[in-house]
Scaffold this motif. Structure first.
Motif, PDB file in Angstrom:
ATOM      1  N   GLU A  52       0.820  -1.212   0.000  1.00 25.72           N
ATOM      2  CA  GLU A  52       0.000   0.000   0.000  1.00 25.72           C
ATOM      3  C   GLU A  52       0.856   1.266   0.000  1.00 25.72           C
ATOM      4  N   LEU A  53       1.909   1.279   0.792  1.00 23.38           N
ATOM      5  CA  LEU A  53       2.735   2.486   0.883  1.00 23.38           C
ATOM      6  C   LEU A  53       3.424   2.814  -0.433  1.00 23.38           C
ATOM      7  N   ASP A  54       3.797   1.797  -1.188  1.00 20.37           N
ATOM      8  CA  ASP A  54       4.487   2.053  -2.453  1.00 20.37           C
ATOM      9  C   ASP A  54       3.585   2.721  -3.477  1.00 20.37           C
ATOM     10  N   ARG A  55       2.280   2.712  -3.223  1.00 19.60           N
ATOM     11  CA  ARG A  55       1.343   3.370  -4.137  1.00 19.60           C
ATOM     12  C   ARG A  55       1.200   4.857  -3.837  1.00 19.60           C
ATOM     13  N   LEU A  56       1.729   5.285  -2.692  1.00 19.99           N
ATOM     14  CA  LEU A  56       1.554   6.671  -2.265  1.00 19.99           C
ATOM     15  C   LEU A  56       2.704   7.553  -2.729  1.00 19.99           C
ATOM     16  N   ARG A  57       2.395   8.810  -2.938  1.00 19.51           N
ATOM     17  CA  ARG A  57       3.449   9.786  -3.182  1.00 19.51           C
ATOM     18  C   ARG A  57       4.178  10.068  -1.873  1.00 19.51           C
ATOM     19  N   SER A  58       5.269  10.797  -1.966  1.00 18.35           N
ATOM     20  CA  SER A  58       6.109  11.012  -0.787  1.00 18.35           C
ATOM     21  C   SER A  58       5.343  11.689   0.343  1.00 18.35           C
ATOM     22  N   LEU A  59       4.480  12.670   0.019  1.00 16.05           N
ATOM     23  CA  LEU A  59       3.717  13.348   1.061  1.00 16.05           C
ATOM     24  C   LEU A  59       2.755  12.381   1.735  1.00 16.05           C
ATOM     25  N   GLY A  60       2.080  11.559   0.939  1.00 17.93           N
ATOM     26  CA  GLY A  60       1.146  10.595   1.517  1.00 17.93           C
ATOM     27  C   GLY A  60       1.841   9.604   2.425  1.00 17.93           C
ATOM     28  N   ALA A  61       3.017   9.115   2.005  1.00 22.25           N
ATOM     29  CA  ALA A  61       3.765   8.180   2.842  1.00 22.25           C
ATOM     30  C   ALA A  61       4.202   8.843   4.139  1.00 22.25           C
ATOM     31  N   GLN A  62       4.597  10.120   4.056  1.00 21.35           N
ATOM     32  CA  GLN A  62       5.015  10.830   5.266  1.00 21.35           C
ATOM     33  C   GLN A  62       3.846  11.013   6.232  1.00 21.35           C
ATOM     34  N   VAL A  63       2.679  11.319   5.704  1.00 23.60           N
ATOM     35  CA  VAL A  63       1.501  11.474   6.560  1.00 23.60           C
ATOM     36  C   VAL A  63       1.186  10.159   7.268  1.00 23.60           C
ATOM     37  N   VAL A  64       1.297   9.047   6.543  1.00 20.41           N
ATOM     38  CA  VAL A  64       1.027   7.736   7.148  1.00 20.41           C
ATOM     39  C   VAL A  64       1.993   7.463   8.297  1.00 20.41           C
ATOM     40  N   VAL A  65       3.284   7.669   8.062  1.00 22.03           N
ATOM     41  CA  VAL A  65       4.273   7.372   9.104  1.00 22.03           C
ATOM     42  C   VAL A  65       4.106   8.321  10.289  1.00 22.03           C
ATOM     43  N   SER A  66       3.817   9.585  10.027  1.00 27.56           N
ATOM     44  CA  SER A  66       3.596  10.532  11.127  1.00 27.56           C
ATOM     45  C   SER A  66       2.344  10.171  11.920  1.00 27.56           C
ATOM     46  N   HIS A  67       1.309   9.732  11.224  1.00 26.30           N
ATOM     47  CA  HIS A  67       0.077   9.268  11.883  1.00 26.30           C
ATOM     48  C   HIS A  67       0.390   8.116  12.840  1.00 26.30           C
ATOM     49  N   GLU A  68       1.136   7.124  12.345  1.00 33.48           N
ATOM     50  CA  GLU A  68       1.451   5.970  13.184  1.00 33.48           C
ATOM     51  C   GLU A  68       2.398   6.351  14.318  1.00 33.48           C
ATOM     52  N   ALA A  69       3.319   7.278  14.058  1.00 32.85           N
ATOM     53  CA  ALA A  69       4.212   7.735  15.124  1.00 32.85           C
ATOM     54  C   ALA A  69       3.419   8.407  16.242  1.00 32.85           C
ATOM     55  N   THR A  70       2.328   9.076  15.886  1.00 33.17           N
ATOM     56  CA  THR A  70       1.458   9.668  16.909  1.00 33.17           C
ATOM     57  C   THR A  70       0.854   8.581  17.784  1.00 33.17           C
ATOM     58  N   HIS A  71       0.448   7.481  17.169  1.00 29.97           N
ATOM     59  CA  HIS A  71      -0.069   6.352  17.956  1.00 29.97           C
ATOM     60  C   HIS A  71       0.992   5.836  18.928  1.00 29.97           C
ATOM     61  N   VAL A  72       2.240   5.776  18.469  1.00 26.97           N
ATOM     62  CA  VAL A  72       3.321   5.325  19.354  1.00 26.97           C
ATOM     63  C   VAL A  72       3.484   6.299  20.514  1.00 26.97           C
ATOM     64  N   ALA A  73       3.502   7.592  20.192  1.00 21.12           N
ATOM     65  CA  ALA A  73       3.724   8.614  21.226  1.00 21.12           C
ATOM     66  C   ALA A  73       2.616   8.631  22.266  1.00 21.12           C
ATOM     67  N   THR A  74       1.395   8.298  21.857  1.00 14.73           N
ATOM     68  CA  THR A  74       0.259   8.324  22.787  1.00 14.73           C
ATOM     69  C   THR A  74      -0.042   6.946  23.372  1.00 14.73           C
ATOM     70  N   ASP A  75       0.807   5.959  23.049  1.00 13.54           N
ATOM     71  CA  ASP A  75       0.597   4.592  23.547  1.00 13.54           C
ATOM     72  C   ASP A  75      -0.821   4.133  23.225  1.00 13.54           C
ATOM     73  N   ALA A  76      -1.196   4.328  21.956  1.00 16.05           N
ATOM     74  CA  ALA A  76      -2.583   4.107  21.553  1.00 16.05           C
ATOM     75  C   ALA A  76      -3.027   2.660  21.700  1.00 16.05           C
ATOM     76  N   THR A  77      -2.102   1.709  21.617  1.00 18.99           N
ATOM     77  CA  THR A  77      -2.512   0.306  21.684  1.00 18.99           C
ATOM     78  C   THR A  77      -3.082  -0.076  23.041  1.00 18.99           C
ATOM     79  N   SER A  78      -2.750   0.687  24.073  1.00 25.47           N
ATOM     80  CA  SER A  78      -3.292   0.387  25.401  1.00 25.47           C
ATOM     81  C   SER A  78      -4.340   1.404  25.838  1.00 25.47           C
ATOM     82  N   SER A  79      -4.715   2.312  24.933  1.00 28.57           N
ATOM     83  CA  SER A  79      -5.691   3.359  25.279  1.00 28.57           C
ATOM     84  C   SER A  79      -7.106   2.847  25.044  1.00 28.57           C
TER      85      SER A  79
END
Length: 408
Positions: free
Chosen positions: A260-287
């Motif tokens: 899926e990521l290889d289908r995205l342009r550079s901005l789209g891929a960056q948004v995806v990784v930043s989105h997931e990094a936010t989940h890491v920062a907020t410990d979303a898996t245990s929220s």
């Protein structure tokens, strides 16, 4: 009657003769005795030897634990040692649990093994998961023939060679080795490094590590996370504990789907990784107390905060839905976020707009405080009132109005 008695006597005589007359007995030679296939004690010894090889960095010793002549298994075990060294694996343990199925005719059998591991410098605590290990038994020993499979997680670093790139606070591991894997690793290292300041602009207290795991295919992603085949089709990335735990303090990694990521342009891929990094920062898996619309909407709010993109474009899918059938009657939930429906994109956009509405109402600090309060178990109604002086009905009304205005 005499005939019957004679018949009985003959029968008894035959039985007595078969019992009383000795026959020569020939024992089966020891070399022909059937070999017991499932041998837990020897399997545990092999696991202990692999653990020792990993801790000492001895790839040759690990390779020697494979079945004789099985170069594939030998290469795998040697790769596990190399991967562990590159990833600085610590807190490693491998404990035999139980056999997982009937042995095969060739003497191979599988067992669940309790494995713990931690990537030093990035994980505060160790992951712990049951991993399927395949053993091969013969009359000499029990060898290790494979790692992973079944319905359990298959850690990427134990599944084959990986390419590793790192900075002080970003770790990337990419399935496979060679020039192509190195290019992929460099790309995701750049995306990970760029994601950190994006997240810290909203969450400046985040100082933890960011681990990106990149399987080579979607099928490998499914195996890594013990998912059904195709479960992550259409999903660009997943944030999860590598042992699938949702316990507080469990390590949290980002697993990327290259299909899926290889289908995205550079901005789209960056948004995806930043989105997931936010989940890491907020410990979303245990929220568990944070509603999904806020969990995903807040991550999109952070990742899109400084992207120069009008709302009409960033929310194009949900706007199209509103034009067709009017604004939703409720904020999106698990059903709307299900990727298999084909409409998950609209749910993410709707959740993002809800967070934009909240930030417009009370400011970014209020939005962060609202998220934190819900994560700590404060009821939604109280958290809304404390941070925005709103009721749930007022939030819903303002959100639906925003959607209708954008669709007009």
């Amino acid at each position: 009657m005499a005939g019957l008695s004679l018949l009985l006597l003959v029968a008894v005589g035959l039985i007595s003769w078969s019992v009383l007359v000795p026959e020569s007995y020939v024992a089966t030679p020891p070399s022909e005795q059937p070999v017991e296939t499932v041998r837990p004690g020897e399997a545990a010894q092999a696991l202990s030897a692999l653990e020792d090889a990993v801790e000492s960095g001895d790839a040759a010793a690990a390779r020697a634990l494979a079945p004789a002549g099985d170069t594939v298994a030998g290469d795998l075990l040697a790769a596990v040692v190399g991967n562990a060294e590159a990833l600085r694996v610590t807190d490693l343990s491998m404990r035999y649990v139980d056999v997982t199925g009937a042995p095969a005719d060739d003497g191979r059998w599988s067992a669940a093994v309790d494995v713990t591991w931690r990537f030093a410098g990035y994980d505060d605590n160790a992951a712990r998961a049951e991993v399927v290990v395949t053993f091969a038994s013969d009359d000499a020993r029990v060898a290790i023939a494979g790692v992973g499979g079944g319905d359990r997680v298959a850690p990427l670093w134990m599944a084959g060679p990986v390419t590793v790139r790192r900075t002080r606070d970003v770790l990337v591991l990419v399935s496979d080795s060679g020039a192509a894997a190195e290019r992929v690793a460099e790309r995701y290292l750049r995306l990970g490094r760029a994601a950190r300041p994006v997240v810290r602009r909203v969450l400046p207290s985040w100082t933890g590590g960011l681990v990106l795991e990149v399987p080579s295919t979607q099928a490998e992603l499914d195996r890594t996370l013990a998912a059904e085949p195709g479960e992550y089709g259409g999903v660009a990335a997943v944030t999860a504990a590598p042992d699938l735990s949702n316990a507080p303090g469990a390590p949290v990694h980002v697993f990327l789907n290259p299909a899926e990521l290889d289908r995205l342009r550079s901005l789209g891929a960056q948004v995806v990784v930043s989105h997931e990094a936010t989940h890491v920062a907020t410990d979303a898996t245990s929220s568990v107390s944070v509603p999904q619309w806020l969990l995903e909407g807040f991550a999109d709010y952070v990742s899109l905060r400084d992207v120069d993109l009008p709302e009409t474009r960033a929310a194009a899918q949900v706007i199209a839905q509103v034009r067709e059938s009017g604004p939703p009657r409720a904020l999106p939930g698990a059903t709307e976020f299900d990727a298999s429906t084909g409409h998950a994109g609209a749910a993410y956009e709707a959740a993002w707009l809800a967070c934009r509405v909240l930030a417009d109402r009370g400011g970014e600090d209020a939005l962060v405080r609202f998220y934190d309060d819900l994560g700590e178990g404060v009821p939604l109604a109280q958290a809304l009132r404390d941070s925005f002086d709103w009721t749930e009905a007022e939030l819903l009304r303002a959100w639906r109005t925003r959607l209708s205005d954008l669709a007009a």
